[in-house]
Design a protein around this motif. Sequence first.
Motif, PDB file in Angstrom:
ATOM      1  N   UNK A  35       0.872  -1.179   0.000  1.00 32.08           N
ATOM      2  CA  UNK A  35       0.000   0.000   0.000  1.00 32.08           C
ATOM      3  C   UNK A  35       0.905   1.223   0.000  1.00 32.08           C
ATOM      4  N   UNK A  36       0.852   1.987  -1.077  1.00 30.64           N
ATOM      5  CA  UNK A  36       1.700   3.179  -1.147  1.00 30.64           C
ATOM      6  C   UNK A  36       1.077   4.348  -0.396  1.00 30.64           C
ATOM      7  N   UNK A  37      -0.229   4.559  -0.588  1.00 28.73           N
ATOM      8  CA  UNK A  37      -0.889   5.691   0.068  1.00 28.73           C
ATOM      9  C   UNK A  37      -2.362   5.363   0.287  1.00 28.73           C
ATOM     10  N   UNK A  38      -2.898   5.840   1.416  1.00 32.60           N
ATOM     11  CA  UNK A  38      -4.306   5.600   1.745  1.00 32.60           C
ATOM     12  C   UNK A  38      -5.042   6.935   1.798  1.00 32.60           C
ATOM     13  N   UNK A  39      -6.244   6.970   1.246  1.00 31.37           N
ATOM     14  CA  UNK A  39      -7.074   8.180   1.265  1.00 31.37           C
ATOM     15  C   UNK A  39      -8.406   7.854   1.931  1.00 31.37           C
ATOM     16  N   UNK A  40      -9.058   8.893   2.499  1.00 31.95           N
ATOM     17  CA  UNK A  40     -10.389   8.686   3.071  1.00 31.95           C
ATOM     18  C   UNK A  40     -11.428   8.760   1.943  1.00 31.95           C
ATOM     19  N   UNK A  41     -12.665   8.380   2.259  1.00 26.99           N
ATOM     20  CA  UNK A  41     -13.733   8.375   1.243  1.00 26.99           C
ATOM     21  C   UNK A  41     -13.969   9.789   0.698  1.00 26.99           C
ATOM     22  N   UNK A  42     -13.774  10.793   1.561  1.00 30.84           N
ATOM     23  CA  UNK A  42     -13.987  12.175   1.088  1.00 30.84           C
ATOM     24  C   UNK A  42     -12.847  12.651   0.187  1.00 30.84           C
ATOM     25  N   UNK A  43     -11.748  11.887   0.147  1.00 32.79           N
ATOM     26  CA  UNK A  43     -10.579  12.328  -0.631  1.00 32.79           C
ATOM     27  C   UNK A  43     -10.430  11.566  -1.961  1.00 32.79           C
ATOM     28  N   UNK A  44     -11.521  11.021  -2.475  1.00 29.17           N
ATOM     29  CA  UNK A  44     -11.418  10.236  -3.717  1.00 29.17           C
ATOM     30  C   UNK A  44     -10.800  11.042  -4.868  1.00 29.17           C
ATOM     31  N   UNK A  45     -11.156  12.318  -5.061  1.00 27.32           N
ATOM     32  CA  UNK A  45     -10.498  13.061  -6.159  1.00 27.32           C
ATOM     33  C   UNK A  45      -8.980  13.151  -5.972  1.00 27.32           C
ATOM     34  N   UNK A  46      -8.518  13.319  -4.734  1.00 30.63           N
ATOM     35  CA  UNK A  46      -7.067  13.354  -4.482  1.00 30.63           C
ATOM     36  C   UNK A  46      -6.441  11.988  -4.788  1.00 30.63           C
ATOM     37  N   UNK A  47      -7.169  10.920  -4.480  1.00 27.63           N
ATOM     38  CA  UNK A  47      -6.648   9.578  -4.782  1.00 27.63           C
ATOM     39  C   UNK A  47      -6.486   9.400  -6.298  1.00 27.63           C
ATOM     40  N   UNK A  48      -7.458   9.889  -7.061  1.00 28.56           N
ATOM     41  CA  UNK A  48      -7.329   9.828  -8.534  1.00 28.56           C
ATOM     42  C   UNK A  48      -6.120  10.643  -8.996  1.00 28.56           C
ATOM     43  N   UNK A  49      -5.941  11.835  -8.408  1.00 31.21           N
ATOM     44  CA  UNK A  49      -4.780  12.671  -8.792  1.00 31.21           C
ATOM     45  C   UNK A  49      -3.478  11.918  -8.551  1.00 31.21           C
ATOM     46  N   UNK A  50      -3.424  11.244  -7.415  1.00 31.18           N
ATOM     47  CA  UNK A  50      -2.210  10.483  -7.061  1.00 31.18           C
ATOM     48  C   UNK A  50      -1.933   9.407  -8.121  1.00 31.18           C
ATOM     49  N   UNK A  51      -2.952   8.638  -8.467  1.00 26.17           N
ATOM     50  CA  UNK A  51      -2.751   7.557  -9.446  1.00 26.17           C
ATOM     51  C   UNK A  51      -2.393   8.148 -10.809  1.00 26.17           C
ATOM     52  N   UNK A  52      -3.023   9.273 -11.144  1.00 29.45           N
ATOM     53  CA  UNK A  52      -2.807   9.887 -12.457  1.00 29.45           C
ATOM     54  C   UNK A  52      -1.381  10.402 -12.625  1.00 29.45           C
ATOM     55  N   UNK A  53      -0.745  10.780 -11.518  1.00 34.33           N
ATOM     56  CA  UNK A  53       0.632  11.298 -11.593  1.00 34.33           C
ATOM     57  C   UNK A  53       1.623  10.208 -11.991  1.00 34.33           C
ATOM     58  N   UNK A  54       1.250   8.934 -11.847  1.00 33.21           N
ATOM     59  CA  UNK A  54       2.158   7.835 -12.209  1.00 33.21           C
ATOM     60  C   UNK A  54       3.203   7.602 -11.134  1.00 33.21           C
ATOM     61  N   UNK A  55       4.312   6.968 -11.539  1.00 31.52           N
ATOM     62  CA  UNK A  55       5.438   6.655 -10.634  1.00 31.52           C
ATOM     63  C   UNK A  55       4.965   5.896  -9.399  1.00 31.52           C
ATOM     64  N   UNK A  56       3.994   4.999  -9.595  1.00 28.37           N
ATOM     65  CA  UNK A  56       3.462   4.256  -8.446  1.00 28.37           C
ATOM     66  C   UNK A  56       4.543   3.385  -7.822  1.00 28.37           C
TER      67      UNK A  56
END
Length: 375
Positions: free
Chosen positions: A345-366
């Motif tokens: 697990x690289x990073x965990x987000x809360x349910x209210x932070x779903x847009x930030x979670x998408x931003x994280x995945x979209x940036x790549x370099x997972x």
Amino acid sequence: CLQLHLHLPFSKISSLPPRTVMPAWVIDKYGSNEVLRFTKNASFPIINYPNEVIVKVFAAGLSPIDVAMRGGYGAATLSMKRDPLNIKQSGSEFPLVLGRDVSGVIMECGLDVKHFREGDEVWAAIPPWKQGSLAEFVLLSANEVSHKPKCLSHIEAAAIPYVATTAWSALVNTGGLRKDNCANKRILILGGSGGVGTFAVQMVKAWGAHVTVTCSQNAEQFLRGLGADHVVDYTAGPVEEPLSALEKFDLILDNVGGDTESWALKLLKPWSGAKYVTLVTPFMQNTDRLGVADGMMQSAATVASKALKHLMKGVHYRWGFFAPSGCALDEIRDMVDAKQIRPVVEETFSFSQVPQAFEKVEKGHARGKTVVQIS
Ligand code: NDP
């Protein structure tokens, strides 16, 4: 009332008061991150077939496919799968819930479901044509679901199913690997540091293979910690040069795509059954661009001509695809419980932070997986 009528014939349990809505993140059209919308009024799933289960979602994993689907990737192919007779109007998939991994608890079972009971802790990879896990509940077929590893939290468990069933499909179903035929095999994983790569490295290592991976220099120690025997930094120059100097491979899993297939197949042992399996295929783009029939014809022609060309040189060329499978997850659970595989697990987000979670995945370099805690 309508829900109750549809519900009762197939469902074993009616102890809970019927619900019609639930909280979820949905999209109403394809686009960038601003199309994500939180609602408390998403449709509550309904058991339509006796082999279905409703799972209360505790954690959901996000993958690059969620970002791609948010933008319309695979829309034509997935619409055909959802509505094979093409009866519904275009856009009937909306409001669409994304999220392909779930870890949670069975809330309700269809009449034919024997293997699960209300309250069982389960995990699953959700097919992309179904409503996803960024919601309080999700509907699945029982054969897509598996009991989750006891040793993992829901957050940890949600990091595994989609990448694990993809790697399993590519390495086992397409690549022909099994736990009893990997010893002494040399395996190359192109793109080892992301979701699929971090799982695949651990799986083939647990089965006794010698594993080489490519990744950025800053991921080297991370991948050695997951079991990689040899690590090649793709940022240091043309990666094919150091790879060509190594002993040849029995199997290559390509998580990178691009121009890799112009050089990677030369790294395989010829005339020995060696295989190149790529997960980066033009299948969905072809059907999105050309329509379902012509796109499938184009894909079939492309893969057949490439397979034939490489077969003449003594190596096998294959496309790999995600395949939902509760049975594969059962085997993976046993490997996790035996401590042969750990979640990354690289990073965990809360349910209210779903847009930030998408931003994280979209940036790549997972470096492993992004997970959303739902409840
Ligand atoms: P991730 O985004 O989790 O990981 C990609 C990883 O590759 C990152 O760690 C990235 O790190 C690394 N990377 C990028 N470029 C290179 C390169 N040239 N050489 C080596 N490593 C590189 O993706 P997933 O693991 O989830 O998926 C991998 C691929 O598989 C994706 O293209 C995805 O679309 C595809 N896929 C296909 C499926 C199918 O059904 N066909 C199903 C699931 C996935 P960094 O940039 O820092 O090096």
